[in-house]
Design a protein around this motif. Structure first.
Motif, PDB file in Angstrom:
ATOM      1  N   LYS A  62       0.841  -1.190   0.000  1.00 28.09           N
ATOM      2  CA  LYS A  62       0.000   0.000   0.000  1.00 28.09           C
ATOM      3  C   LYS A  62       0.883   1.249   0.000  1.00 28.09           C
ATOM      4  CE  LYS A  62      -3.735  -2.069   2.795  1.00 28.09           C
ATOM      5  NZ  LYS A  62      -4.928  -1.688   2.025  1.00 28.09           N
ATOM      6  N   LYS A  63       0.349   2.345  -0.426  1.00 26.74           N
ATOM      7  CA  LYS A  63       1.087   3.606  -0.378  1.00 26.74           C
ATOM      8  C   LYS A  63       1.499   3.909   1.057  1.00 26.74           C
ATOM      9  CE  LYS A  63      -0.767   5.788  -4.520  1.00 26.74           C
ATOM     10  NZ  LYS A  63      -1.496   6.945  -5.102  1.00 26.74           N
ATOM     11  N   GLY A  64       2.724   4.379   1.194  1.00 28.59           N
ATOM     12  CA  GLY A  64       3.237   4.722   2.512  1.00 28.59           C
ATOM     13  C   GLY A  64       3.915   3.580   3.234  1.00 28.59           C
ATOM     14  N   GLU A  65       3.799   2.347   2.714  1.00 25.45           N
ATOM     15  CA  GLU A  65       4.479   1.215   3.338  1.00 25.45           C
ATOM     16  C   GLU A  65       5.945   1.151   2.893  1.00 25.45           C
ATOM     17  OE1 GLU A  65       0.890  -1.881   4.367  1.00 25.45           O
ATOM     18  OE2 GLU A  65       1.940  -2.185   2.462  1.00 25.45           O
ATOM     19  N   VAL A  66       6.690   0.227   3.481  1.00 21.98           N
ATOM     20  CA  VAL A  66       8.134   0.157   3.245  1.00 21.98           C
ATOM     21  C   VAL A  66       8.472  -1.090   2.433  1.00 21.98           C
ATOM     22  CG1 VAL A  66      10.429   0.166   4.287  1.00 21.98           C
ATOM     23  CG2 VAL A  66       8.506   1.245   5.484  1.00 21.98           C
ATOM     24  N   VAL A  67       9.257  -0.896   1.371  1.00 23.48           N
ATOM     25  CA  VAL A  67       9.779  -1.993   0.558  1.00 23.48           C
ATOM     26  C   VAL A  67      11.277  -2.109   0.838  1.00 23.48           C
ATOM     27  CG1 VAL A  67      10.168  -2.841  -1.793  1.00 23.48           C
ATOM     28  CG2 VAL A  67       8.041  -1.622  -1.234  1.00 23.48           C
ATOM     29  N   GLU A  84       9.692   5.457  -5.257  1.00 23.39           N
ATOM     30  CA  GLU A  84       9.525   6.907  -5.280  1.00 23.39           C
ATOM     31  C   GLU A  84       8.321   7.301  -6.137  1.00 23.39           C
ATOM     32  OE1 GLU A  84      12.362  10.778  -6.042  1.00 23.39           O
ATOM     33  OE2 GLU A  84      12.546   9.085  -7.420  1.00 23.39           O
ATOM     34  N   SER A  85       8.191   6.665  -7.310  1.00 27.16           N
ATOM     35  CA  SER A  85       7.096   6.994  -8.221  1.00 27.16           C
ATOM     36  C   SER A  85       5.744   6.551  -7.686  1.00 27.16           C
ATOM     37  CB  SER A  85       7.337   6.333  -9.588  1.00 27.16           C
ATOM     38  OG  SER A  85       8.504   6.828 -10.193  1.00 27.16           O
ATOM     39  N   LEU A  86       5.746   5.429  -6.944  1.00 26.54           N
ATOM     40  CA  LEU A  86       4.486   4.830  -6.499  1.00 26.54           C
ATOM     41  C   LEU A  86       4.122   5.171  -5.054  1.00 26.54           C
ATOM     42  CD1 LEU A  86       4.979   1.338  -8.172  1.00 26.54           C
ATOM     43  CD2 LEU A  86       3.426   3.144  -8.920  1.00 26.54           C
ATOM     44  N   GLY A  87       4.910   6.030  -4.419  1.00 28.38           N
ATOM     45  CA  GLY A  87       4.554   6.487  -3.088  1.00 28.38           C
ATOM     46  C   GLY A  87       4.814   5.492  -1.981  1.00 28.38           C
ATOM     47  N   ARG A  88       5.828   4.645  -2.158  1.00 31.33           N
ATOM     48  CA  ARG A  88       6.229   3.722  -1.100  1.00 31.33           C
ATOM     49  C   ARG A  88       7.566   4.170  -0.526  1.00 31.33           C
ATOM     50  NH1 ARG A  88       1.786   2.501  -4.184  1.00 31.33           N
ATOM     51  NH2 ARG A  88       0.965   0.409  -3.726  1.00 31.33           N
ATOM     52  N   ASN A  89       7.796   3.872   0.733  1.00 30.05           N
ATOM     53  CA  ASN A  89       9.091   4.139   1.337  1.00 30.05           C
ATOM     54  C   ASN A  89      10.047   3.014   0.976  1.00 30.05           C
ATOM     55  OD1 ASN A  89       8.296   6.552   2.805  1.00 30.05           O
ATOM     56  ND2 ASN A  89       7.044   5.167   4.034  1.00 30.05           N
ATOM     57  N   GLU A 145       3.904   9.930  -2.215  1.00 27.22           N
ATOM     58  CA  GLU A 145       3.613   9.730  -0.802  1.00 27.22           C
ATOM     59  C   GLU A 145       4.790   9.070  -0.106  1.00 27.22           C
ATOM     60  OE1 GLU A 145      -0.269   8.145   0.111  1.00 27.22           O
ATOM     61  OE2 GLU A 145      -1.051   8.885  -1.792  1.00 27.22           O
ATOM     62  N   MET A 146       5.909   9.013  -0.791  1.00 30.47           N
ATOM     63  CA  MET A 146       7.121   8.477  -0.197  1.00 30.47           C
ATOM     64  C   MET A 146       7.641   9.477   0.832  1.00 30.47           C
ATOM     65  SD  MET A 146      10.678   7.530  -2.147  1.00 30.47           S
ATOM     66  CE  MET A 146      11.621   6.080  -1.690  1.00 30.47           C
TER      67      MET A 146
END
Length: 268
Positions: free
Chosen positions: A57-62, A77-82, A109-110
């Motif tokens: 989900k957006k805002g989660e960490v990969v 960065e493009s998809l709003g993940r950390n 949303e990163m």
């Protein structure tokens, strides 16, 4: 809506860009944005893009413990993940860091990207990431993407700890297993691991490197959810050499492998 992504199933027909088949025909590497494909052995951005959309989900960490030139990082960065990443090559870590904006785009949303030049077989690197995440109020990462060297096909550094410098398959798999263990220590339960890996052909023998790595993951209690076969049409090593490879195959007893695997496993 699934617990592990942002897909709204009431609008499921609108998600034509999200793959659900196990055969991916990707004709060319996406070189848009920050993806310039200069680094040998990097993978096509379409792979982490699909994994991120499907399993986070957006805002989660990969987490990416084989960060390379930042393919996963730039997709986050493009998809709003950390993003949290490790690579054994300090020069490439510096390169990726410089290619992030000094201020993240307003559309993203990163909130952070955290990168280390370290050995991913060393648990200390993951402890450092855990400490950083804790400072952000985060306990675990939500997805792990592993794109390790394909044994010794390409050498990435002269560092003896580099998996591409392993002296044997057994040593390579032992090191890969340590990276898995370290990564799983940071992964939330009921979340997913993606392993992107190809095979190796040497001395007249096909080495099923992908299945060896899959077995290492399953030995750690992960549940295999999917094996995706992705074509290698854009592989630079085979570009403009199709006729040579075909001649060699006809003159021998093997088939030309033009695929690699994306294996998805779940932490129980």
């Amino acid at each position: 809506m699934a617990k592990f992504n942002d897909i709204d199933l009431s609008r499921w027909k609108e998600y034509e860009d999200v793959e659900t088949d196990s055969l991916w025909i990707i004709e060319r590497r996406d070189n848009s944005g920050k993806h310039n494909g200069f680094y040998h052995g990097n993978f096509v951005p379409q792979i982490p893009r699909q994994m991120i959309k499907r399993y986070t989900k957006k805002g989660e960490v990969v987490l990416d413990p084989f960060m390379g030139s930042g393919t996963t990082a730039f997709e986050c960065e493009s998809l709003g993940r950390n993003f949290a990443g490790i690579d054994i090559n300090p020069d490439i870590v510096e390169y990726v860091g410089k290619n992030f904006e000094s201020e993240l785009p307003v559309y993203s949303e990163m909130n952070f990207n955290y990168m280390l030049a370290a050995d991913s077989t060393d648990f200390a690197a993951f402890s450092e990431i855990a400490g950083y995440l804790a400072s952000k109020g985060i306990n675990k990462v939500s997805h792990v993407i592993l794109h390790p060297p394909y044994f010794d096909i390409l050498k990435f550094t002269n560092d003896s700890r580099d998996l591409s410098n392993s002296d044997s398959i057994d040593i390579f798999l032992d090191r890969f297993g340590k990276v898995l263990d370290n990564s799983l220590s940071l992964l939330e339960r009921k979340r997913y691991v993606s392993i992107v890996i190809g095979d190796k052909y040497t001395k007249g023998q096909w080495i099923p490197l992908g299945f060896y790595c899959m077995k290492e993951a399953m030995n750690r209690g992960l549940t295999l959810k999917s094996i995706i076969v992705k074509n290698m049409a854009g592989n630079r090593a085979k570009q403009n050499k199709n006729t040579i490879w075909r001649y060699r195959a006809l003159n021998s007893d093997y088939f030309i492998f033009k695929h690699e695997y994306v294996m998805v496993l779940k932490k129980n």
